[in-house]
Design a protein around this motif. Structure first.
Motif, PDB file in Angstrom:
ATOM      1  N   THR A 267     -36.404   2.334 -43.890  1.00 36.44           N
ATOM      2  CA  THR A 267     -36.531   3.780 -43.724  1.00 36.44           C
ATOM      3  C   THR A 267     -35.721   4.218 -42.507  1.00 36.44           C
ATOM      4  O   THR A 267     -35.385   3.399 -41.640  1.00 36.44           O
ATOM      5  CB  THR A 267     -38.003   4.174 -43.518  1.00 36.44           C
ATOM      6  N   MET A 268     -35.423   5.482 -42.435  1.00 39.23           N
ATOM      7  CA  MET A 268     -34.678   6.005 -41.285  1.00 39.23           C
ATOM      8  C   MET A 268     -35.462   5.751 -39.997  1.00 39.23           C
ATOM      9  O   MET A 268     -34.879   5.446 -38.955  1.00 39.23           O
ATOM     10  CB  MET A 268     -34.395   7.498 -41.476  1.00 39.23           C
ATOM     11  N   ARG A 269     -36.773   5.857 -40.083  1.00 43.73           N
ATOM     12  CA  ARG A 269     -37.610   5.615 -38.902  1.00 43.73           C
ATOM     13  C   ARG A 269     -37.487   4.173 -38.431  1.00 43.73           C
ATOM     14  O   ARG A 269     -37.326   3.897 -37.242  1.00 43.73           O
ATOM     15  CB  ARG A 269     -39.068   5.959 -39.238  1.00 43.73           C
ATOM     16  N   GLU A 270     -37.571   3.215 -39.391  1.00 39.48           N
ATOM     17  CA  GLU A 270     -37.461   1.789 -39.052  1.00 39.48           C
ATOM     18  C   GLU A 270     -36.077   1.464 -38.479  1.00 39.48           C
ATOM     19  O   GLU A 270     -35.948   0.690 -37.537  1.00 39.48           O
ATOM     20  CB  GLU A 270     -37.726   0.919 -40.284  1.00 39.48           C
ATOM     21  N   ILE A 271     -35.051   2.059 -39.066  1.00 38.66           N
ATOM     22  CA  ILE A 271     -33.684   1.807 -38.598  1.00 38.66           C
ATOM     23  C   ILE A 271     -33.506   2.339 -37.185  1.00 38.66           C
ATOM     24  O   ILE A 271     -32.931   1.672 -36.315  1.00 38.66           O
ATOM     25  CB  ILE A 271     -32.658   2.435 -39.567  1.00 38.66           C
ATOM     26  N   ALA A 272     -34.006   3.550 -36.933  1.00 37.59           N
ATOM     27  CA  ALA A 272     -33.919   4.138 -35.587  1.00 37.59           C
ATOM     28  C   ALA A 272     -34.649   3.265 -34.582  1.00 37.59           C
ATOM     29  O   ALA A 272     -34.131   2.992 -33.482  1.00 37.59           O
ATOM     30  CB  ALA A 272     -34.496   5.548 -35.598  1.00 37.59           C
ATOM     31  N   LEU A 273     -35.831   2.810 -34.946  1.00 31.92           N
ATOM     32  CA  LEU A 273     -36.623   1.956 -34.067  1.00 31.92           C
ATOM     33  C   LEU A 273     -35.890   0.648 -33.766  1.00 31.92           C
ATOM     34  O   LEU A 273     -35.812   0.210 -32.618  1.00 31.92           O
ATOM     35  CB  LEU A 273     -37.972   1.669 -34.723  1.00 31.92           C
TER      36      LEU A 273
ATOM     37  N   ASN B 283     -35.972   8.798 -33.777  1.00 36.09           N
ATOM     38  CA  ASN B 283     -35.735   9.030 -35.202  1.00 36.09           C
ATOM     39  C   ASN B 283     -34.732  10.157 -35.440  1.00 36.09           C
ATOM     40  O   ASN B 283     -33.826  10.042 -36.251  1.00 36.09           O
ATOM     41  CB  ASN B 283     -37.067   9.336 -35.900  1.00 36.09           C
ATOM     42  N   GLY B 284     -34.875  11.249 -34.723  1.00 35.93           N
ATOM     43  CA  GLY B 284     -33.984  12.389 -34.907  1.00 35.93           C
ATOM     44  C   GLY B 284     -32.560  12.135 -34.469  1.00 35.93           C
ATOM     45  O   GLY B 284     -31.636  12.851 -34.871  1.00 35.93           O
ATOM     46  N   ALA B 285     -32.337  11.085 -33.682  1.00 39.87           N
ATOM     47  CA  ALA B 285     -30.986  10.787 -33.179  1.00 39.87           C
ATOM     48  C   ALA B 285     -30.062  10.291 -34.284  1.00 39.87           C
ATOM     49  O   ALA B 285     -28.836  10.285 -34.111  1.00 39.87           O
ATOM     50  CB  ALA B 285     -31.066   9.749 -32.060  1.00 39.87           C
ATOM     51  N   LEU B 286     -30.613   9.892 -35.421  1.00 39.97           N
ATOM     52  CA  LEU B 286     -29.776   9.405 -36.521  1.00 39.97           C
ATOM     53  C   LEU B 286     -29.113  10.534 -37.300  1.00 39.97           C
ATOM     54  O   LEU B 286     -28.033  10.360 -37.865  1.00 39.97           O
ATOM     55  CB  LEU B 286     -30.621   8.572 -37.505  1.00 39.97           C
TER      56      LEU B 286
ATOM     57  N   LEU C 233     -21.802   2.007 -35.859  1.00 37.47           N
ATOM     58  CA  LEU C 233     -21.823   0.571 -36.142  1.00 37.47           C
ATOM     59  C   LEU C 233     -23.135  -0.059 -35.675  1.00 37.47           C
ATOM     60  O   LEU C 233     -23.657  -0.970 -36.324  1.00 37.47           O
ATOM     61  CB  LEU C 233     -20.630  -0.121 -35.492  1.00 37.47           C
ATOM     62  N   GLU C 234     -23.680   0.412 -34.563  1.00 38.44           N
ATOM     63  CA  GLU C 234     -24.989  -0.073 -34.102  1.00 38.44           C
ATOM     64  C   GLU C 234     -26.062   0.234 -35.145  1.00 38.44           C
ATOM     65  O   GLU C 234     -26.934  -0.597 -35.414  1.00 38.44           O
ATOM     66  CB  GLU C 234     -25.364   0.591 -32.771  1.00 38.44           C
ATOM     67  N   LEU C 235     -25.972   1.410 -35.733  1.00 42.72           N
ATOM     68  CA  LEU C 235     -26.941   1.798 -36.756  1.00 42.72           C
ATOM     69  C   LEU C 235     -26.774   0.967 -38.025  1.00 42.72           C
ATOM     70  O   LEU C 235     -27.752   0.598 -38.671  1.00 42.72           O
ATOM     71  CB  LEU C 235     -26.819   3.293 -37.062  1.00 42.72           C
ATOM     72  N   VAL C 236     -25.525   0.661 -38.378  1.00 44.69           N
ATOM     73  CA  VAL C 236     -25.280  -0.185 -39.543  1.00 44.69           C
ATOM     74  C   VAL C 236     -25.821  -1.591 -39.294  1.00 44.69           C
ATOM     75  O   VAL C 236     -26.479  -2.178 -40.157  1.00 44.69           O
ATOM     76  CB  VAL C 236     -23.773  -0.233 -39.880  1.00 44.69           C
TER      77      VAL C 236
END
Length: 198
Positions: A31-37, A43-46, A12-15
């Protein structure tokens, strides 16, 4: 002792981070990178939660739908007919910044659903559920004498559902996440027409 991770909470935090990025940068900028940031993760934690951006978008769509349904259950509890129909529509309409952000998740999902049968099925199931709820409220209103329009209830439900979905598109395209102040008036005009009949 290692910290226990609540995986549902992490998703939910990622959403939530995805929504914020889409609101600021659009779907292509998410991007996955922007979302992780944005979420404060590496980045790899997603990857364990969402292997691809596509899986994240699908989860986000389901979450928007479930969240909207949760609000609908709260506001329609104890209501029937026109009051229930009005409350249902108000929760779907993008009337504030949060619901505009939800629209900005839903519209890119629809774009992908055009060529993806699995996503199209998710959308169809969701809309069948909403169509059924609208029909139920209309049937109640008609039995109470509050809907006098000489039009089949299924056609009315389809018309109203298309109006709600169109409002989502308009909200996603609005500048700076602005909600349309005229949506409530349009809804009230539609409900007045139903009650006035032909």
């Amino acid at each position: 002792m290692p910290k226990i991770v609540d995986h549902d909470e992490r998703r939910l935090e990622l959403v939530d981070a995805t929504w914020r990025i889409i609101a600021r940068l659009g779907i292509e900028g998410a991007t996955m990178r922007e979302i992780a940031l944005e979420a404060g993760f590496a980045n790899g934690a997603l990857k364990p939660y969402f292997p691809t951006k596509d899986t994240l978008l699908t989860f986000a769509f389901r979450h928007v739908f479930n969240r909207t349904n949760g609000r609908i259950r709260e506001v329609t509890a104890g209501k029937a007919g026109i009051p229930a129909l009005r409350a249902f529509c108000v929760e779907v309409l993008p009337l504030d910044a949060e619901r505009v952000n939800e629209a900005r998740i839903v519209v890119p999902f629809w774009q992908k659903a055009i060529n993806d049968p699995d996503k199209a099925a998710i959308h169809r199931e969701s809309m069948d559920q909403w169509h059924g709820a609208i029909l139920e409220y209309l049937n109640e209103a008609r039995s109470q004498g509050d809907v006098r329009a000489a039009v089949d209830d299924s056609a009315i439900a389809g018309h109203l559902l298309n109006m709600l979905l169109g409002a989502q598109i308009a909200a996603a395209l609005a500048p700076d996440g602005q909600a349309d102040p005229g949506l409530n008036g349009q809804l009230e005009a539609f409900l007045t027409l139903l009650q006035a009949g032909s």
